[in-house]
Scaffold this motif. Structure first.
Motif, PDB file in Angstrom:
ATOM      1  N   ALA A 231     -29.051  32.635  32.446  1.00 11.62           N
ATOM      2  CA  ALA A 231     -29.561  33.893  33.064  1.00 11.62           C
ATOM      3  C   ALA A 231     -29.952  34.493  31.415  1.00 11.62           C
ATOM      4  CB  ALA A 231     -28.203  34.754  33.180  1.00 11.62           C
TER       5      ALA A 231
ATOM      6  N   LEU B  16     -31.890  38.339  31.338  1.00 15.45           N
ATOM      7  CA  LEU B  16     -30.672  39.761  31.452  1.00 15.45           C
ATOM      8  C   LEU B  16     -31.581  41.335  30.879  1.00 15.45           C
ATOM      9  CD1 LEU B  16     -27.537  38.388  31.950  1.00 15.45           C
ATOM     10  CD2 LEU B  16     -28.863  38.833  33.220  1.00 15.45           C
TER      11      LEU B  16
ATOM     12  N   LEU C  86     -34.375  44.289  35.160  1.00 16.73           N
ATOM     13  CA  LEU C  86     -34.096  43.828  36.495  1.00 16.73           C
ATOM     14  C   LEU C  86     -33.523  44.506  37.542  1.00 16.73           C
ATOM     15  CD1 LEU C  86     -30.933  41.343  35.385  1.00 16.73           C
ATOM     16  CD2 LEU C  86     -33.162  40.604  36.877  1.00 16.73           C
TER      17      LEU C  86
ATOM     18  N   ALA D 235     -30.848  35.214  36.815  1.00 15.52           N
ATOM     19  CA  ALA D 235     -30.330  36.126  36.945  1.00 15.52           C
ATOM     20  C   ALA D 235     -29.653  36.965  37.928  1.00 15.52           C
ATOM     21  CB  ALA D 235     -31.753  36.727  35.874  1.00 15.52           C
TER      22      ALA D 235
END
Length: 282
Positions: free
Chosen positions: A38, A42, A46, A250
């Motif tokens: 992920a 990140l 997000l 993620a």
């Protein structure tokens, strides 16, 4: 004799160390694997972009948090109240029947709970997929854990406290609320946290009841589908393309972060409850 004791101690601590490694190693492996996959996704996008792009999870994060809040209110209230009633007020025969039904419910597959929720709420009551059916399905799924932990926590309270309240002539409900609940609170909180953690990682019941939406959740409880993190992981992991795979990882990483926060919050509440109980005993 001393050599034999030292050998037994060494064997004992070696077995304990191996058992700890068996528990810790898979946990660390999952965390490292998920966050490593992920890592490219990140960033702040997000939380600022929706799932209409492979860079955002805003609607899924907010939807997951709203679902957790709903489960906390519905399952937490009903589960704690039911656990208190079973532990302190339920007749023996009726209590035994309800405990058996609770155990049966706890063993029911989550996809069955989702299907029943779909048939009864979405189709039967014409609610359509939305927040309320999803919250009710998740609440039914985790309710037995809260009921069981609440009952066990209250039954672990020393019987001397119950005898003391009866000797003082306190009303049963008042003695439960003021005397028995404080020392049982850490166990009750642990049950609620376990329930929230289970509901955070569920997908099957939500596929039937929540649907999915790329928009942020609204105040409408019915007829408006809601996004959630596990759907993104479940769906995007099978879609070709690096962006979708990163977004799926993620979403899994954010789900794990929510679980860690829940566990930490539960430990803090339990610690404060224990300290308050100790001050009461003094």
């Amino acid at each position: 004799m001393r050599a034999g004791r030292r050998l037994r101690d060494w064997v004992f601590w070696t077995v304990c160390g191996l058992a700890l490694a068996v528990i810790v190693a898979p946990c660390l492996s999952v965390l490292i694997s998920v966050f490593d996959r992920a890592a490219p996704g990140l960033d702040l996008s997000l939380f600022t972009k929706s799932t209409t792009t492979t860079a955002g999870l805003q609607n899924a994060i907010l939807g997951t948090l709203v679902l957790l809040l709903g489960v906390l209110v519905v399952a937490g209230t009903i589960g704690v109240a039911a656990g208190i009633w079973l532990a302190e007020f339920a007749p023996r025969r009726l209590g035994g029947v309800l405990r058996f039904l609770s155990e049966v419910l706890s063993g029911s597959p989550s996809i069955v709970i989702g299907y029943v929720g779909y048939v009864a709420l979405v189709v039967g009551l014409h609610w359509q997929e939305g927040l309320l059916p999803a919250v009710l399905a998740l609440s039914v799924l985790v309710l037995p854990y809260i009921v069981k932990n609440t009952e066990v926590a209250l039954r672990h309270v020393p019987s001397s406290l119950r005898e003391a309240t009866e000797a003082l002539g306190l009303h049963r409900a008042k003695s439960v609320a003021r005397i028995l609940l404080p020392p049982a609170l850490p166990g009750i909180v642990s049950g609620v946290i376990v329930a929230l953690a289970i509901s955070t990682g569920e997908t099957a019941p939500l596929l039937f009841t929540a649907g999915f939406s790329n928009s942020n959740p609204t105040a409408h409880l019915l007829h408006h589908q809601v996004g959630y993190l596990t759907y993104v992981t479940f769906t995007n992991i099978s879609i070709p393309g690096k962006g979708y795979a990163v977004q799926a990882a993620a979403a899994a990483a954010v789900t794990l972060l929510i679980l860690i926060v829940l566990i930490f919050a539960g430990r803090v509440v339990s610690l404060r409850s224990r300290r308050a109980t100790e001050r009461m005993s003094l």
